[in-house]
Design a protein around this motif. Structure first.
Motif, short mmCIF file in Angstrom:
data_model
loop_
_atom_site.label_atom_id
_atom_site.label_comp_id
_atom_site.label_asym_id
_atom_site.label_seq_id
_atom_site.Cartn_x
_atom_site.Cartn_y
_atom_site.Cartn_z
N GLU A 64 41.02 54.59 44.83
CA GLU A 64 41.18 53.53 43.84
C GLU A 64 40.87 52.16 44.44
N THR B 10 37.91 49.64 43.15
CA THR B 10 38.21 48.25 42.80
C THR B 10 37.34 47.30 43.61
N ASP C 152 34.46 44.66 42.09
CA ASP C 152 34.58 43.22 42.32
C ASP C 152 33.50 42.65 43.22
#
Length: 100
Positions: free
Chosen positions: A55, A59, A63
């Motif tokens: 995860e 992420t 980003d």
């Protein structure tokens, strides 16, 4: 032509055979690339083995900006070129050592 004018096989081998054959070379490129890809695989397994790490990676990728993505891509290409250069240097050193 008669058979007695042809040289014997043992005479041909005696003329062409070195007293001591050269030792087989170590294939440094295979060793270096194997270690590099093994390290990449170990990192991939480590990243995908935990849900939290996976995860976190997703992420981070979402980003990531375009400039940073290009920078990381160039860094990866540079790392592969570095591994190839190290393999080439090891081969050159091995050839130079065998000539002595």
């Amino acid at each position: 032509m008669s058979d007695d004018t042809l040289p014997l096989a043992s005479e041909l081998l005696a003329e062409t055979e070195d007293p001591q054959p050269p030792r087989p070379r170590t294939r440094w490129a295979g060793i270096v690339w194997g270690l590099a890809f093994g390290a990449i695989a170990a990192g991939g397994i480590w990243l995908s083995s935990g849900l939290e790490r996976l995860e976190g990676l997703s992420t981070w990728l979402l980003d990531l900006g375009a400039g940073a993505a290009v920078g990381y891509g160039l860094l990866a290409i540079g790392g592969l070129l570095l591994v190839g250069g190290i393999a080439g240097l090891l081969r050159r050193a091995q050839v130079a050592t065998s000539r002595r």
